[in-house]
Design an enzyme around this catalytic site. Structure first.
Site, mmCIF file in Angstrom:
data_model
loop_
_atom_site.group_PDB
_atom_site.id
_atom_site.type_symbol
_atom_site.label_atom_id
_atom_site.label_comp_id
_atom_site.label_asym_id
_atom_site.label_seq_id
_atom_site.Cartn_x
_atom_site.Cartn_y
_atom_site.Cartn_z
ATOM 1 N N LYS A 229 1.369 -0.836 0.100
ATOM 2 C CA LYS A 229 -0.087 -0.361 0.302
ATOM 3 C C LYS A 229 0.944 1.010 0.176
ATOM 4 O O LYS A 229 0.975 1.957 1.175
ATOM 5 C CB LYS A 229 -0.833 0.148 1.131
ATOM 6 C CG LYS A 229 -1.661 1.049 1.394
ATOM 7 C CD LYS A 229 -2.957 0.499 -0.108
ATOM 8 C CE LYS A 229 -4.020 1.847 -0.089
ATOM 9 N NZ LYS A 229 -5.285 2.080 -0.844
ATOM 10 N N ASP B 211 -5.787 -3.308 -1.133
ATOM 11 C CA ASP B 211 -7.279 -2.394 -2.041
ATOM 12 C C ASP B 211 -7.488 -3.461 -3.619
ATOM 13 O O ASP B 211 -8.368 -3.942 -3.615
ATOM 14 C CB ASP B 211 -7.246 -1.603 -1.360
ATOM 15 C CG ASP B 211 -6.841 -0.557 -2.236
ATOM 16 O OD1 ASP B 211 -5.549 -0.949 -2.726
ATOM 17 O OD2 ASP B 211 -7.137 0.708 -1.958
ATOM 18 N N ASP C 132 -1.986 -11.848 5.916
ATOM 19 C CA ASP C 132 -2.571 -12.358 6.704
ATOM 20 C C ASP C 132 -4.154 -12.338 6.562
ATOM 21 O O ASP C 132 -5.074 -13.066 5.732
ATOM 22 C CB ASP C 132 -2.356 -11.816 7.908
ATOM 23 C CG ASP C 132 -3.398 -12.580 9.619
ATOM 24 O OD1 ASP C 132 -3.908 -13.547 9.172
ATOM 25 O OD2 ASP C 132 -4.190 -11.604 9.726
ATOM 26 N N ASP D 5 -6.655 -15.104 4.108
ATOM 27 C CA ASP D 5 -8.276 -15.826 4.410
ATOM 28 C C ASP D 5 -8.872 -15.394 3.167
ATOM 29 O O ASP D 5 -10.096 -15.935 3.058
ATOM 30 C CB ASP D 5 -8.594 -14.578 5.504
ATOM 31 C CG ASP D 5 -8.683 -15.618 6.936
ATOM 32 O OD1 ASP D 5 -7.279 -16.408 6.931
ATOM 33 O OD2 ASP D 5 -9.306 -15.123 7.618
HETATM 34 C C1 IPM Z 1 -2.839 -16.788 11.238
HETATM 35 C C2 IPM Z 1 -3.430 -16.333 12.058
HETATM 36 C C3 IPM Z 1 -2.808 -16.119 13.510
HETATM 37 C C4 IPM Z 1 -1.572 -15.092 12.160
HETATM 38 C C5 IPM Z 1 -3.261 -15.513 14.491
HETATM 39 C C6 IPM Z 1 -3.776 -16.771 14.912
HETATM 40 C C7 IPM Z 1 -2.149 -15.453 15.235
HETATM 41 O O1 IPM Z 1 -4.508 -15.970 11.733
HETATM 42 O O2 IPM Z 1 -2.047 -17.843 11.031
HETATM 43 O O3 IPM Z 1 -2.695 -16.162 9.580
HETATM 44 O O4 IPM Z 1 -2.079 -13.792 12.591
HETATM 45 O O5 IPM Z 1 -1.084 -14.782 11.550
HETATM 46 MN MN MN Z 2 -4.828 -15.104 8.865
#
Ligand code: IPM
Ligand code: MN
Length: 339
Positions: A185, A218, A242, A246
């Site tokens: 960013k 973004d 992180d 997801d």
């Molecule tokens: C991940 C998890 C961890 C992170 C947490 C649980 C500390 O979300 O491995 O992605 O934020 O790295």
């Molecule tokens: Mn995570």
């Protein structure tokens, strides 16, 4: 070469122990046919349940023991009950982050492979794993007063950024498309973004075959959803990585299939392998969880341990995870049958 790999195993909390049991089953089975190597599994009873029981999170002696092992396989840790009695994330930070930092697992490798009609997801995210906002820089001033100040800095060292970027270039150099996208960013984070981009540009000439690209984080979120097929290898900082991973899980069949490797490529300590998903307490102990993410994480581990053939067999058996159904252990057995 036939050898004995010494691996620490932490089932952890929730569905962790169930999915890890299947990952172990698959590893033992595949090694028996692929290389004849064996695993000495060393069990560690850690996680939120342990903290609730006797206050232990991750003793320094345990961490020291791990330094002499070949790898760590982890299910998931955490429990909503801990959050009631202690600061949020106590166990996650005390086990996962402590391990990543102390064992210098500076790469978090998260592959996403999924095909669904017209959409093809076939990329990996290389997330920096020891710096950024995760470094814990900051603090409170005048806490609990109306003039409270809270700061949380992002630590970016030239050394840390460079070793992560160089690793990512190395991965991109051996893929078919040889495309590396830096995600940051830098339009707003003008100091850290500048360091990342400059380092990226300075390392790039070492890898003349790799095509480079840059996207703001973004914008990358939109591209993940709308045009994920454009990506090959992505490199990014700890927090962006992180969040993006997801989203990566969500566009690649669900987080239930997302695997990860916390690597110390310098091999000055063991690397750790874990599914991206959490403990899923609502379905824990019911044999309802898919062990696929844990099994693919174990495949990443086999690859890192030099068991390339075994790793490839497990990856192949997990290439279309939607085809597996039944209980957690049914799926583990079906994967074993497909090795
Ligand atoms: C991940 C998890 C961890 C992170 C947490 C649980 C500390 O979300 O491995 O992605 O934020 O790295
Ligand atoms: Mn995570």
């Amino acid at each position: 070469m036939t050898t004995t790999h010494r691996i620490a195993v932490i089932g952890g909390d929730g569905i962790g122990p169930e999915v890890i049991a299947e990952a172990r089953k698959v590893v033992d089975a595949v090694l028996a046919t692929a290389s004849g190597s064996t695993v000495e599994w060393i069990d560690y009873d850690l996680g939120a349940h342990r903290w609730l029981e006797d206050g232990v999170v991750l003793p320094d002696e345990t961490l020291e023991e791990w330094r002499s092992l070949d790898a760590i396989l982890l299910g998931a840790v955490g429990d909503p009950a801990v959050g009631v009695a202690a600061p949020a994330g106590l166990v996650e930070r005390g086990i996962l982050l402590k391990m990543r930092f102390e064992l210098d697992q500076f790469i978090n490798l998260r592959p996403f492979h999924f095909a669904d009609g017209a959409r093809r997801v076939d990329f990996e995210v290389i997330r920096e794993n020891t710096e950024g906002t995760y470094a814990g820089e900051g603090g409170f001033l005048r806490k609990n007063t109306p003039h409270e100040v809270a700061t949380q800095g992002s630590v970016n060292t030239r050394m840390g950024v460079e070793r992560c970027i160089r690793y990512a270039f190395g991965r991109a150099a051996v893929t078919e498309r040889k495309l590396l996208t830096l995600v940051h960013k830098k339009n707003v984070l003008t100091f850290s973004g500048d360091l990342w981009q400059r380092t990226f540009d300075e390392v790039a000439p070492e890898f003349p075959d790799v095509t480079t690209n840059y996207q703001h984080v973004d914008a990358a979120c939109i591209h993940f959803v709308e045009r994920p097929e454009q990506y090959d290898v992505i490199v990014t900082d700890n927090l962006f990585g992180d969040i993006l991973t997801d989203l990566g899980g969500a566009i690649a069949g669900g987080v239930g299939y997302a695997a990860s490797a916390n690597l110390n490529p310098a091999r000055t300590g063991p690397s750790m392998f874990e599914p991206v998903h959490g403990t899923a307490p609502d379905i824990a102990g019911k044999q309802l969880a898919s062990p696929v993410a844990a099994v693919i994480s174990a495949a990443l581990m086999l690859d890192f341990l030099g068991e390339a053939d075994a790793a490839a067999r497990v990856q192949k058996a997990c290439a279309t995870p939607e085809k597996y159904s039944g209980s957690t252990s049914d799926i583990g057995d079906a994967i074993v049958a497909n090795l």
